[in-house]
Design an enzyme around this catalytic site. Structure first.
Site, PDB file in Angstrom:
ATOM      1  N   LYS A 175       2.757 -18.941  66.948  1.00 27.98           N
ATOM      2  CA  LYS A 175       1.481 -18.414  66.464  1.00 27.98           C
ATOM      3  C   LYS A 175       1.309 -18.520  64.947  1.00 27.98           C
ATOM      4  CE  LYS A 175       0.503 -15.107  70.187  1.00 27.98           C
ATOM      5  NZ  LYS A 175       0.143 -13.703  70.492  1.00 27.98           N
ATOM      6  N   ASN A 196      -3.579 -17.874  68.228  1.00 28.38           N
ATOM      7  CA  ASN A 196      -3.175 -18.055  69.623  1.00 28.38           C
ATOM      8  C   ASN A 196      -4.115 -18.986  70.384  1.00 28.38           C
ATOM      9  OD1 ASN A 196      -5.413 -16.367  70.031  1.00 28.38           O
ATOM     10  ND2 ASN A 196      -4.448 -15.313  71.757  1.00 28.38           N
ATOM     11  N   GLY A 235       4.193   1.456  66.988  1.00 28.29           N
ATOM     12  CA  GLY A 235       4.755   0.113  66.944  1.00 28.29           C
ATOM     13  C   GLY A 235       4.311  -0.637  65.710  1.00 28.29           C
ATOM     14  N   GLY A 237       4.875  -4.499  65.683  1.00 20.54           N
ATOM     15  CA  GLY A 237       5.025  -5.926  65.973  1.00 20.54           C
ATOM     16  C   GLY A 237       3.692  -6.646  65.967  1.00 20.54           C
ATOM     17  N   ARG A 259      10.226   3.617  65.228  1.00 20.95           N
ATOM     18  CA  ARG A 259      11.637   3.944  64.990  1.00 20.95           C
ATOM     19  C   ARG A 259      12.136   3.438  63.648  1.00 20.95           C
ATOM     20  NH1 ARG A 259      14.231   2.397  70.934  1.00 20.95           N
ATOM     21  NH2 ARG A 259      13.340   4.158  72.102  1.00 20.95           N
ATOM     22  N   PRO A 261      11.003   2.952  59.961  1.00 20.06           N
ATOM     23  CA  PRO A 261       9.974   3.230  58.953  1.00 20.06           C
ATOM     24  C   PRO A 261       9.707   2.050  58.023  1.00 20.06           C
ATOM     25  CG  PRO A 261      11.564   5.034  59.085  1.00 20.06           C
ATOM     26  CD  PRO A 261      12.126   3.909  59.885  1.00 20.06           C
ATOM     27  N   GLY A 348      -3.218  -2.453  79.508  1.00 18.94           N
ATOM     28  CA  GLY A 348      -3.481  -3.681  78.778  1.00 18.94           C
ATOM     29  C   GLY A 348      -3.985  -4.854  79.592  1.00 18.94           C
TER      30      GLY A 348
END
Length: 370
Positions: A175, A196, A235, A237, A259, A261, A348
């Site tokens: 991508k 994409n 999240g 990502g 999780r 920072p 989703g």
């Protein structure tokens, strides 16, 4: 044409994944014995034994009437015809669906308008099935193939695509890498450093990001307004970047937690760099605002087969909407935290479908109704 001599591979030759092999054997044994059996998904990088496993199974059970039919994903549209031709024969058939390798793509000559997905690996993609369903809904005589493209061959694959294809989709790990190979990039895709979808227009390759369009369509379908709302993003990502970018473009105050920072801060920094006036804050679980209106999950926590996992154990008291990018299971542990009387939820799947529908709109101006 039947292949009478399969490369002589035995199950005993396959080492290193005994648990997976055991499950495959047990399932095949049930199938050839006439008991209930499951469809199987074999996934992994190239060279990890997926095709060899199929050959070994065929050799092991050939004398008990097992036969293998291999079809490529772009032949998905012919699957019903294949099943109709074999259903009354005195054999047990396994239909094995595979992607095209890069070498096979080099030799591939489309017979109709054709689109493709490039990725590496492509073990679990739903794109061919979704795109073929959308082609049917739009009455478009077109094919969609999945091509395994190693990173070092992306430039070559794109050059071939310009000659052979009407458009392409890209997934991990292409991508970002595709961007310098394109002639132009849509603003949101440039801001996210993520393309994409590629359309070929007047000899030029133009990049888009339909992930953001699929997410926007999901919120619009549910009548969710973001302006002035506090939105919690779980999240950091690629999916989180898409969702966070849209929220900030719509005027939300975004709070990112996770999780790690440092990774959360890196995403926040990126978003505020491309959207300087945006309101974006990194917070710990304890710092989540109590008046958060919208909660978005962009983590894999809660995805099959670990459906009991959740990124939160309770929702902020004023939450009115929960969106979880996971679609298997359709109701995640996070969504179950919502009070159905005051909090809407969505998984989703619609986002996934609308990503592909948006790609077809970009490619040939397809229009889809509910």
């Amino acid at each position: 044409e039947p292949i009478l001599n399969i490369a002589h591979v035995k199950l005993s030759d396959l080492v290193g994944y005994e648990t997976a092999k055991k499950k495959l054997v047990e399932n095949t044994e049930a199938f050839v014995s006439g008991r209930k059996a499951n469809n199987c998904l074999l996934y992994g990088d190239a060279g990890t034994g997926k095709s060899s496993s199929i050959k070994a199974i065929a050799n092991e059970y050939y004398d008990r009437g097992l036969r293998i039919i291999e079809v490529y994903r772009h032949q998905f549209r012919d699957l019903n015809d294949v099943i109709a031709q074999i259903k009354n024969r005195n054999y047990k058939f396994i239909i094995y669906m595979d992607d095209l390798s890069f070498e096979e793509f080099e030799a591939f000559q489309p017979t109709r308008e054709t689109y493709a997905l490039f990725g590496y690996p492509l073990g679990h993609t739903m794109s061919p099935a979704l795109h073929h369903a959308l082609f049917a809904a739009a009455s478009r005589d077109a094919d969609y193939i999945a091509v395994t493209v190693p990173p070092e061959l992306l430039a070559d694959a794109l050059a071939l695509a310009r000659q052979k294809l009407a458009g392409i989709n890209l997934t991990i790990p292409h991508k970002k890498a595709v961007i310098p190979l394109l002639d132009a990039v849509d603003q949101s895709a440039a801001d996210l450093s993520s393309v994409n979808t590629v359309a070929f227009r007047d000899g030029k390759a133009i990049g888009f990001n339909t992930d953001i369009l699929g997410f926007a369509e999901s919120l619009e379908r549910d009548g969710v307004s973001l302006r002035g709302k506090k939105v919690l993003l779980l999240g950091y990502g690629g999916a989180a970047a898409v969702m966070g970018y849209h929220c900030l473009c719509e005027g939300a105050h975004l709070f990112i937690t996770g999780r790690n920072p440092e990774k959360a801060q890196a995403l926040c920094n990126h978003l505020t760099r491309v959207l300087p006036s945006a309101k974006c804050t990194v917070c710990t679980r304890r710092q989540i605002p109590k008046d958060t209106a919208v909660v978005l999950n962009a983590t894999p926590l809660g995805m099959f087969p670990r459906e009991d996992k959740t990124p939160l154990y309770f929702l902020p008291r004023k939450t009115v909407y929960v969106f979880d990018a996971i679609y298997n299971p359709p109701v995640t542990a996070l969504m179950k935290l919502a009070n159905p009387r005051r909090t809407k939820t969505r998984d989703g799947l619609f986002m996934l479908v609308m990503q592909d529908a948006s790609a077809q709109t970009i490619w040939y101006n397809a229009q889809f109704s509910d």
